[in-house]
Design a protein around this motif. Sequence first.
Motif, PDB file in Angstrom:
ATOM      1  N   SER A   1      36.748 -17.833   8.248  1.00  0.00           N
ATOM      2  CA  SER A   1      37.369 -16.859   7.343  1.00  0.00           C
ATOM      3  C   SER A   1      38.860 -16.714   7.622  1.00  0.00           C
TER       4      SER A   1
ATOM      5  N   TYR B   1      33.501 -15.010  -2.355  1.00  0.00           N
ATOM      6  CA  TYR B   1      32.084 -15.330  -2.149  1.00  0.00           C
ATOM      7  C   TYR B   1      31.574 -16.392  -3.126  1.00  0.00           C
TER       8      TYR B   1
ATOM      9  N   LYS C   1      30.518 -20.127  -1.984  1.00  0.00           N
ATOM     10  CA  LYS C   1      29.068 -20.347  -2.022  1.00  0.00           C
ATOM     11  C   LYS C   1      28.725 -21.610  -2.792  1.00  0.00           C
TER      12      LYS C   1
ATOM     13  N   THR D   1      28.519 -25.987   0.949  1.00  0.00           N
ATOM     14  CA  THR D   1      27.067 -26.030   1.129  1.00  0.00           C
ATOM     15  C   THR D   1      26.673 -26.337   2.565  1.00  0.00           C
TER      16      THR D   1
ATOM     17  N   LEU E   1      30.605 -21.875   6.818  1.00  0.00           N
ATOM     18  CA  LEU E   1      30.247 -20.485   6.536  1.00  0.00           C
ATOM     19  C   LEU E   1      31.438 -19.552   6.770  1.00  0.00           C
ATOM     20  N   ASN E   2      31.642 -18.604   5.852  1.00  0.00           N
ATOM     21  CA  ASN E   2      32.621 -17.553   6.101  1.00  0.00           C
ATOM     22  C   ASN E   2      31.898 -16.213   6.251  1.00  0.00           C
TER      23      ASN E   2
ATOM     24  N   MET F   1      29.734 -14.902   3.213  1.00  0.00           N
ATOM     25  CA  MET F   1      28.502 -15.684   3.071  1.00  0.00           C
ATOM     26  C   MET F   1      27.525 -15.362   4.190  1.00  0.00           C
TER      27      MET F   1
ATOM     28  N   ALA G   1      25.817 -12.157   3.280  1.00  0.00           N
ATOM     29  CA  ALA G   1      24.883 -12.411   2.180  1.00  0.00           C
ATOM     30  C   ALA G   1      23.610 -13.079   2.696  1.00  0.00           C
ATOM     31  N   ASN G   2      23.756 -14.002   3.636  1.00  0.00           N
ATOM     32  CA  ASN G   2      22.577 -14.660   4.211  1.00  0.00           C
ATOM     33  C   ASN G   2      21.724 -13.682   5.018  1.00  0.00           C
TER      34      ASN G   2
END
Length: 276
Positions: free
Chosen positions: A77, A212, A216, A220, A225-226, A229, A232-233
């Motif tokens: 990030s 986001y 997203k 993939t 990953l930030n 995300m 959200a996961n």
Amino acid sequence: MTKKKNKSMIQRRLIPTYIFLAIVSLVSVFPFYWMIMAATNDYVDISRGKLTFGTAALENFRNLIDQQPLALAMKNSFVYAISVTVICLLICSLAGYGYEIYHDKWKDKLFSVILLGMMIPQVATIVPLYRMFTKAHLINTAVGFFLPMISTPFMIMMFRQNSRAFPVDIVEAARIDGLSEIKIFFQMYMPVMKSTYAAAAVITFMNAWNAYLWPKVIMTDGDSLNMVMLIANMTGGYKLDYGMIMMGVLFCSIPTMVVFFVLQKQFAEGITGAVK
């Protein structure tokens, strides 16, 4: 006595306004307060609606580190947000400076076309962008993340509008002294427009940090990953640990809050178009 009486009457008339502003402030601050409280409580206390400090902050932090790649998400990030901010400020300020300083009969028409991009919602461009980036082999790359964000119509418009307050006489004097156009931009324009750069930096950093939908789609790979995300996961399982989730939200919110509070004075000046 008359002045004091008028002053007291004005103050009494402002009491309803102060009460309204106080209520609005409390409503605005309450979600942030609840986030901090929830990050220190466990699942049971949060479900019961506890609104005071708890004793599970350390446990939530340990669970967050053990169960989620927090360090990786924070690093990604920061890399994404800082890179996008620096590149966007350079490109958009160059564009805004050029649109205002240099004169051409086609520039206003071209600028109108650029502003049309503000009317197109982001979701409408996701599919064509994804197909284009797939053919360019930019999936799961930092370049694929950066490109749609490094130049936005809003930022170009903001720099152009604020550039109208930039004294053109400085440019003419610098040209007479023999400075090149690029030196005029970096040595004269940028220092004078520092408040605009600060405001643009805050907006761009927050947008890149909180992005986001596009990450997203384009990122993939798990290594890309930030923080947004990651959170959200965390909300996608069958059993949700709200304490751990709110601890993650707190970590995600701290950088943007720090950036805003550090640059809030310059942000206000830049938004209003102040030039120093």
